[in-house]
Scaffold this motif. Structure first.
Motif, PDB file in Angstrom:
ATOM      1  N   ASN A 161       0.803  -1.218   0.000  1.00 17.93           N
ATOM      2  CA  ASN A 161       0.000   0.000   0.000  1.00 17.93           C
ATOM      3  C   ASN A 161       0.838   1.271   0.000  1.00 17.93           C
ATOM      4  O   ASN A 161       0.307   2.352  -0.264  1.00 17.93           O
ATOM      5  CB  ASN A 161      -0.955  -0.017   1.188  1.00 17.93           C
ATOM      6  N   LEU A 162       2.128   1.147   0.288  1.00 14.60           N
ATOM      7  CA  LEU A 162       3.013   2.312   0.254  1.00 14.60           C
ATOM      8  C   LEU A 162       3.953   2.301  -0.949  1.00 14.60           C
ATOM      9  O   LEU A 162       4.689   3.265  -1.159  1.00 14.60           O
ATOM     10  CB  LEU A 162       3.846   2.366   1.534  1.00 14.60           C
ATOM     11  N   ALA A 163       3.907   1.245  -1.741  1.00 13.20           N
ATOM     12  CA  ALA A 163       4.865   1.106  -2.840  1.00 13.20           C
ATOM     13  C   ALA A 163       4.752   2.247  -3.840  1.00 13.20           C
ATOM     14  O   ALA A 163       5.763   2.696  -4.403  1.00 13.20           O
ATOM     15  CB  ALA A 163       4.655  -0.237  -3.546  1.00 13.20           C
ATOM     16  N   HIS A 164       3.545   2.727  -4.085  1.00 13.80           N
ATOM     17  CA  HIS A 164       3.327   3.757  -5.107  1.00 13.80           C
ATOM     18  C   HIS A 164       2.489   4.894  -4.533  1.00 13.80           C
ATOM     19  O   HIS A 164       1.534   5.369  -5.154  1.00 13.80           O
ATOM     20  CB  HIS A 164       2.650   3.146  -6.331  1.00 13.80           C
ATOM     21  N   ALA A 165       2.838   5.326  -3.329  1.00 17.05           N
ATOM     22  CA  ALA A 165       2.081   6.370  -2.651  1.00 17.05           C
ATOM     23  C   ALA A 165       2.990   7.138  -1.712  1.00 17.05           C
ATOM     24  O   ALA A 165       4.076   6.679  -1.351  1.00 17.05           O
ATOM     25  CB  ALA A 165       0.907   5.758  -1.874  1.00 17.05           C
ATOM     26  N   GLY A 166       2.526   8.320  -1.306  1.00 12.05           N
ATOM     27  CA  GLY A 166       3.271   9.124  -0.346  1.00 12.05           C
ATOM     28  C   GLY A 166       2.710   9.022   1.052  1.00 12.05           C
ATOM     29  O   GLY A 166       3.180   9.705   1.967  1.00 12.05           O
ATOM     30  N   GLY A 167       1.689   8.162   1.223  1.00 14.88           N
ATOM     31  CA  GLY A 167       1.097   7.986   2.540  1.00 14.88           C
ATOM     32  C   GLY A 167       0.016   6.937   2.498  1.00 14.88           C
ATOM     33  O   GLY A 167      -0.408   6.487   1.430  1.00 14.88           O
ATOM     34  N   VAL A 168      -0.434   6.542   3.679  1.00 14.45           N
ATOM     35  CA  VAL A 168      -1.522   5.582   3.780  1.00 14.45           C
ATOM     36  C   VAL A 168      -2.411   5.982   4.949  1.00 14.45           C
ATOM     37  O   VAL A 168      -1.934   6.424   5.998  1.00 14.45           O
ATOM     38  CB  VAL A 168      -1.008   4.133   3.960  1.00 14.45           C
ATOM     39  N   ARG A 169      -3.702   5.879   4.761  1.00 12.59           N
ATOM     40  CA  ARG A 169      -4.679   6.076   5.836  1.00 12.59           C
ATOM     41  C   ARG A 169      -5.120   4.705   6.311  1.00 12.59           C
ATOM     42  O   ARG A 169      -5.579   3.883   5.519  1.00 12.59           O
ATOM     43  CB  ARG A 169      -5.891   6.863   5.338  1.00 12.59           C
ATOM     44  N   ILE A 170      -4.957   4.446   7.613  1.00 10.42           N
ATOM     45  CA  ILE A 170      -5.327   3.159   8.183  1.00 10.42           C
ATOM     46  C   ILE A 170      -6.738   3.261   8.738  1.00 10.42           C
ATOM     47  O   ILE A 170      -6.988   3.999   9.701  1.00 10.42           O
ATOM     48  CB  ILE A 170      -4.340   2.738   9.285  1.00 10.42           C
ATOM     49  N   ASP A 171      -7.669   2.564   8.117  1.00 11.88           N
ATOM     50  CA  ASP A 171      -9.047   2.571   8.583  1.00 11.88           C
ATOM     51  C   ASP A 171      -9.123   1.929   9.967  1.00 11.88           C
ATOM     52  O   ASP A 171      -8.508   0.886  10.211  1.00 11.88           O
ATOM     53  CB  ASP A 171      -9.925   1.799   7.582  1.00 11.88           C
ATOM     54  N   HIS A 172      -9.871   2.567  10.881  1.00  7.33           N
ATOM     55  CA  HIS A 172     -10.049   2.044  12.241  1.00  7.33           C
ATOM     56  C   HIS A 172      -8.686   1.697  12.844  1.00  7.33           C
ATOM     57  O   HIS A 172      -8.401   0.548  13.172  1.00  7.33           O
ATOM     58  CB  HIS A 172     -10.961   0.810  12.220  1.00  7.33           C
ATOM     59  N   VAL A 173      -7.879   2.724  13.012  1.00  2.08           N
ATOM     60  CA  VAL A 173      -6.510   2.507  13.500  1.00  2.08           C
ATOM     61  C   VAL A 173      -6.492   1.898  14.898  1.00  2.08           C
ATOM     62  O   VAL A 173      -5.475   1.321  15.328  1.00  2.08           O
ATOM     63  CB  VAL A 173      -5.726   3.842  13.470  1.00  2.08           C
ATOM     64  N   MET A 174      -7.607   1.976  15.606  1.00  2.44           N
ATOM     65  CA  MET A 174      -7.684   1.337  16.929  1.00  2.44           C
ATOM     66  C   MET A 174      -7.401  -0.155  16.847  1.00  2.44           C
ATOM     67  O   MET A 174      -7.049  -0.803  17.834  1.00  2.44           O
ATOM     68  CB  MET A 174      -9.068   1.568  17.544  1.00  2.44           C
ATOM     69  N   GLN A 216       9.462   6.853   2.814  1.00  2.00           N
ATOM     70  CA  GLN A 216       9.313   8.312   2.957  1.00  2.00           C
ATOM     71  C   GLN A 216       7.837   8.691   2.828  1.00  2.00           C
ATOM     72  O   GLN A 216       7.438   9.500   1.981  1.00  2.00           O
ATOM     73  CB  GLN A 216      10.172   9.042   1.918  1.00  2.00           C
ATOM     74  N   ALA A 217       7.031   8.101   3.696  1.00  2.68           N
ATOM     75  CA  ALA A 217       5.585   8.208   3.570  1.00  2.68           C
ATOM     76  C   ALA A 217       4.939   8.606   4.891  1.00  2.68           C
ATOM     77  O   ALA A 217       5.444   8.313   5.977  1.00  2.68           O
ATOM     78  CB  ALA A 217       5.004   6.876   3.092  1.00  2.68           C
ATOM     79  N   LEU A 218       3.802   9.246   4.765  1.00  5.82           N
ATOM     80  CA  LEU A 218       2.994   9.686   5.891  1.00  5.82           C
ATOM     81  C   LEU A 218       2.054   8.563   6.317  1.00  5.82           C
ATOM     82  O   LEU A 218       1.487   7.868   5.470  1.00  5.82           O
ATOM     83  CB  LEU A 218       2.186  10.917   5.472  1.00  5.82           C
ATOM     84  N   ILE A 219       1.876   8.374   7.626  1.00 10.36           N
ATOM     85  CA  ILE A 219       0.937   7.380   8.143  1.00 10.36           C
ATOM     86  C   ILE A 219      -0.183   8.112   8.882  1.00 10.36           C
ATOM     87  O   ILE A 219       0.071   8.909   9.793  1.00 10.36           O
ATOM     88  CB  ILE A 219       1.610   6.384   9.100  1.00 10.36           C
ATOM     89  N   ILE A 220      -1.415   7.836   8.471  1.00  7.82           N
ATOM     90  CA  ILE A 220      -2.598   8.474   9.053  1.00  7.82           C
ATOM     91  C   ILE A 220      -3.469   7.390   9.656  1.00  7.82           C
ATOM     92  O   ILE A 220      -3.677   6.334   9.042  1.00  7.82           O
ATOM     93  CB  ILE A 220      -3.390   9.245   7.973  1.00  7.82           C
ATOM     94  N   GLY A 221      -3.993   7.634  10.849  1.00  7.29           N
ATOM     95  CA  GLY A 221      -4.852   6.660  11.500  1.00  7.29           C
ATOM     96  C   GLY A 221      -6.254   7.210  11.702  1.00  7.29           C
ATOM     97  O   GLY A 221      -6.425   8.263  12.335  1.00  7.29           O
ATOM     98  N   GLU A 222      -7.245   6.520  11.188  1.00  8.86           N
ATOM     99  CA  GLU A 222      -8.645   6.932  11.375  1.00  8.86           C
ATOM    100  C   GLU A 222      -9.061   6.523  12.788  1.00  8.86           C
ATOM    101  O   GLU A 222      -9.335   5.359  13.060  1.00  8.86           O
ATOM    102  CB  GLU A 222      -9.529   6.275  10.306  1.00  8.86           C
ATOM    103  N   ASP A 223      -9.062   7.510  13.696  1.00  7.79           N
ATOM    104  CA  ASP A 223      -9.310   7.250  15.114  1.00  7.79           C
ATOM    105  C   ASP A 223     -10.665   7.809  15.543  1.00  7.79           C
ATOM    106  O   ASP A 223     -10.778   8.480  16.572  1.00  7.79           O
ATOM    107  CB  ASP A 223      -8.186   7.836  15.973  1.00  7.79           C
ATOM    108  N   LEU A 224     -11.686   7.515  14.766  1.00  2.22           N
ATOM    109  CA  LEU A 224     -13.037   7.992  15.049  1.00  2.22           C
ATOM    110  C   LEU A 224     -13.841   6.873  15.690  1.00  2.22           C
ATOM    111  O   LEU A 224     -13.726   5.713  15.297  1.00  2.22           O
ATOM    112  CB  LEU A 224     -13.718   8.458  13.761  1.00  2.22           C
ATOM    113  N   GLY A 225     -14.665   7.207  16.654  1.00  2.63           N
ATOM    114  CA  GLY A 225     -15.443   6.184  17.344  1.00  2.63           C
ATOM    115  C   GLY A 225     -14.942   5.999  18.765  1.00  2.63           C
ATOM    116  O   GLY A 225     -14.416   6.925  19.399  1.00  2.63           O
ATOM    117  N   THR A 226     -15.110   4.790  19.299  1.00  2.00           N
ATOM    118  CA  THR A 226     -14.681   4.489  20.665  1.00  2.00           C
ATOM    119  C   THR A 226     -13.173   4.280  20.691  1.00  2.00           C
ATOM    120  O   THR A 226     -12.662   3.316  20.124  1.00  2.00           O
ATOM    121  CB  THR A 226     -15.402   3.237  21.194  1.00  2.00           C
TER     122      THR A 226
END
Length: 705
Positions: free
Chosen positions: A443-456, A495-505
């Motif tokens: 998921n990072l091979a051809h991107a500058g970042g990844v958003r992780i769904d439900h990072v919890m 060299q990528a940004l990591i984003i975590g979807e931390d919405l919810g409980t």
């Protein structure tokens, strides 16, 4: 029955017997639910004899997992190995860069040799291990942008919804490239997209991007073959397949016809594959190199695709768990014989993966060349379909008889069951986190970042026995520290940004841990309210989370003000007449509260009842926040009232099907859209200027009265 032994078994397996719900109340999993869940995880617990036997096996498996083939350590820290080896043991290390190092453990049985960040091979006596040396944290927005207080912004888009001429009825990587290039002109540094995970080829009814077959491979329906093979080759193949009229019809429709698109695209891709093999060109050499470098994940996925189609046609089953026993094991001789006998079919599925990978690579390169400092941000779904390729090929690392969801909460009083399979915590450890690492790298091979769904889910997941209700689930704990270190390593390597979807409980301390690791959280305007119902002013938003107006599961800003989501739920029977009236009354209060906040923050001096003024004010509102990155959904940039997905029972709402009427190449050039993007760019510039100057422009307390 000894309930303390039951609780002890649950603890060893990783289940939390006690948990805190969305209301802050302490809850305890019932013994009955616990026994059912333990059985689903492979540990029978109906009787005292069952529990004792399961306790013995669970303890042994836990201890084995803790001494798996991957050792993870932070660069510069001593690496303790006393639980495996004696002190002063001789070691041979082969670094990822190819350097060979002879050393030994110290008096504490620690490896103290300074090593570069990366994956290295460690040999002590006849033991061969992999040593992952990680940075202390992920890359930050500022480190990737190359400046402090960078305050970047970007757009988020549903890939399938994009439109271009001759796209055949679904958004593809060429349309994405067009959008990225235009967005960069307006100052965007990132373009986040819906998941591009591999789906079930030929099963068009399975099209939710969050229920994929495999999170480590790609959905070839989104490839634009002309990016790699050239327009002439694609046009000729289209004519050879007599697809001109069919693809034009699919292209003309306002919603994605997934069945029609799948059938037409697969015919076209098959012809293109046959032509590539016949031509013996340099591209074929590139394809073969890709296959040789792809590893087991790639080849097993291609084999699964061919097997799935073969057994579906022959036996009508779509679930590998119902295949004849010999086909359920990817390493069986029966499967190897099938692969030899169906080499061409497997080659076709390898071709589809090669094509999509090369298309994504070209699109990311184009976005960076256009001036984006991050480029594409991919989306990593929380799990994979238990019937799919990942569950078949990585059986030792995925949980087989439970699915993932959420416990009952304020919005979903019955809880949620997402119907996807998750990783096994101990399975990951026993296999050296292979599947997790493969997934991150893909998921990072051809991107500058990844958003992780439900990072919890990096810390814990609510798991549910198959056939049970969400309320009968429990939290399963994961090796959070290890997973975070591997995220940091892959962030550094790519060299990528990591984003975590931390919405919810969100459990206590998780957001602090994410921030410490430079993993960006998410803050959504529609959710940023105090307990009293006031909207939080932008200068009070955190500096360790991206800011956005909405998400794909929520109404757009215009839709929210109009109550479109409430109307949809009422129309579909999800809410009664009285519930819908109550919902609308609550929305009216929220509208007034947001309008008040927009005025206090100085983002709406004109008519606050005007939909355009409301939308622009909301865009300026999040843009002025101290968030290092602001993402504006394309739906709000375009000012529409309908959302991509309406969570809930299936049917009625066109989830994951809406398409834009405007082309991706020109949609941002519409004057109203230009004005909104300028508003966002200027607000980001103002935020950057204030941060650089250290100015605190918080309103005086009296201004909020």
């Amino acid at each position: 029955m000894n309930t303390s032994n039951l609780a002890r078994l649950a603890s060893i397996v990783g289940l939390s017997v006690d948990w805190t719900d969305a209301h802050g109340h302490l809850q305890t999993v019932s013994d009955q639910a616990l026994r059912k869940l333990l059985a689903a995880l492979g540990y029978p617990a109906e009787s005292e004899t069952d529990i004792n036997a399961s306790l013995e096996r669970a303890t042994e498996e836990r201890d084995q997992a803790l001494t798996g083939p991957l050792i993870i350590t932070v660069a510069g820290d001593p690496c303790p190995l006393g639980d495996r080896f004696h002190r002063f043991s001789r070691c041979q290390i082969t670094t990822e860069q190819g350097e060979c190092i002879d050393t030994k453990l110290d008096y504490r049985a620690c490896l103290v040799e300074p090593l570069p960040i990366g994956y290295h091979q460690l040999q002590i006596a006849d033991h061969h291990l992999t040593l992952a040396v990680t940075p202390p944290h992920c890359q930050s927005v500022d480190s990737l942008a190359g400046e402090p207080h960078s305050r970047l912004w970007g757009l988020s888009a549903q890939l399938y919804s994009l439109r271009r001429e001759n796209d055949g009825g679904v958004g593809d990587t060429l349309a994405l490239q067009h959008l990225a290039s235009r967005a960069a002109v307006y100052g965007a540094d990132a373009l986040a997209i819906s998941p591009v995970h591999a789906m079930f080829t030929g099963l068009a009814e399975q099209y939710s991007p969050y229920s994929p077959s495999n999170r480590s491979l790609f959905n070839a329906l989104h490839s634009a073959p002309e990016q790699v093979l050239g327009r002439a080759a694609v046009e000729q193949a289209t004519r050879d397949c007599n697809l001109e009229e069919q693809m034009a019809l699919l292209e003309s429709r306002p919603l994605v016809d997934w069945a029609g698109v799948s059938e037409a695209r697969l015919r076209l891709l098959r012809r293109l594959y046959d032509n590539l093999v016949a031509e013996q060109s340099e591209l074929l050499v590139n394809f073969h190199s890709f296959c040789a470098e792809g590893g087991s994940a790639l080849h097993q996925h291609a084999c699964f695709e061919a097997l799935h189609a073969h057994l579906h046609d022959e036996q009508g089953t779509q679930d590998w768990r119902q295949w004849p026993a010999a086909y359920r094991d990817p390493a069986s001789e029966t499967v190897r014989r099938f692969a030899r006998e169906h080499e061409d079919e497997i080659g076709f599925h390898l071709f589809c993966q090669w094509l999509m990978a090369r298309c994504l690579e070209q699109t990311q390169n184009a976005s960076r060349a256009a001036g984006m400092r991050i480029g594409l941000i991919t989306d990593l779904a929380v799990g994979a379909d238990p019937r799919g390729s990942m569950a078949w090929s990585r059986q030792g690392e995925l949980l087989r008889s439970v699915t993932v969801g959420a416990p009952p909460d304020i919005l979903n009083t019955q809880g949620q069951n997402w119907g996807v399979a998750a990783f096994s915590p101990q399975g990951l450890q026993r296999h050296g986190y292979t599947a997790f690492i493969e997934m991150l790298q893909a998921n990072l091979a051809h991107a500058g970042g990844v958003r992780i769904d439900h990072v919890m889910g990096l810390q814990r997941l609510w798991v549910i026995p198959e056939g049970a209700s969400p309320a009968e689930g429990a939290y399963l704990n994961y090796p959070f520290a290890d997973l975070m270190r591997l995220l940091a390593l892959e962030s550094w390597r790519n060299q990528a940004l990591i984003i975590g979807e931390d919405l919810g409980t969100v459990s206590g301390g998780l957001r602090e841990a994410l921030a410490k690791n430079n993993l960006l959280g998410m803050r959504v305007l529609l959710f940023e309210q105090t307990e009293g119902g006031d909207f939080i002013l932008p200068n009070q938003w955190p500096t360790n989370a991206l800011a956005t107006t909405t998400t794909h599961d929520l109404p757009t800003i215009n839709g929210w003000f109009q109550g479109n989501d409430i109307s949809w739920r009422h129309r579909l029977g999800q809410r009664s007449d009285s519930e819908a009236r109550t919902d609308m009354q609550h929305r009216n209060c929220e509208r007034n509260a947001l309008s008040k906040a927009l005025k206090i923050a100085g983002h709406c001096t004109a008519d606050i009842t005007s939909p355009e003024n409301q939308l622009e004010a909301c865009i300026g509102f999040i843009g002025c926040s101290p968030a290092p990155l602001v993402m504006l959904p394309l739906e709000d940039a375009m000012g529409i009232g309908e959302q991509p997905n309406l969570p809930g029972p299936p049917g009625g709402h066109p989830n994951w099907r809406r398409r834009w009427s405007e082309s991706a190449e020109h949609m941002l050039d519409i004057p109203t859209v230009q004005r909104r993007l300028r508003r966002l760019a200027l607000s980001r510039q103002a935020s950057r200027t204030k941060a650089s100057a250290g100015v605190d422009l918080r309103p005086a307390p009296a201004a909020q009265e």
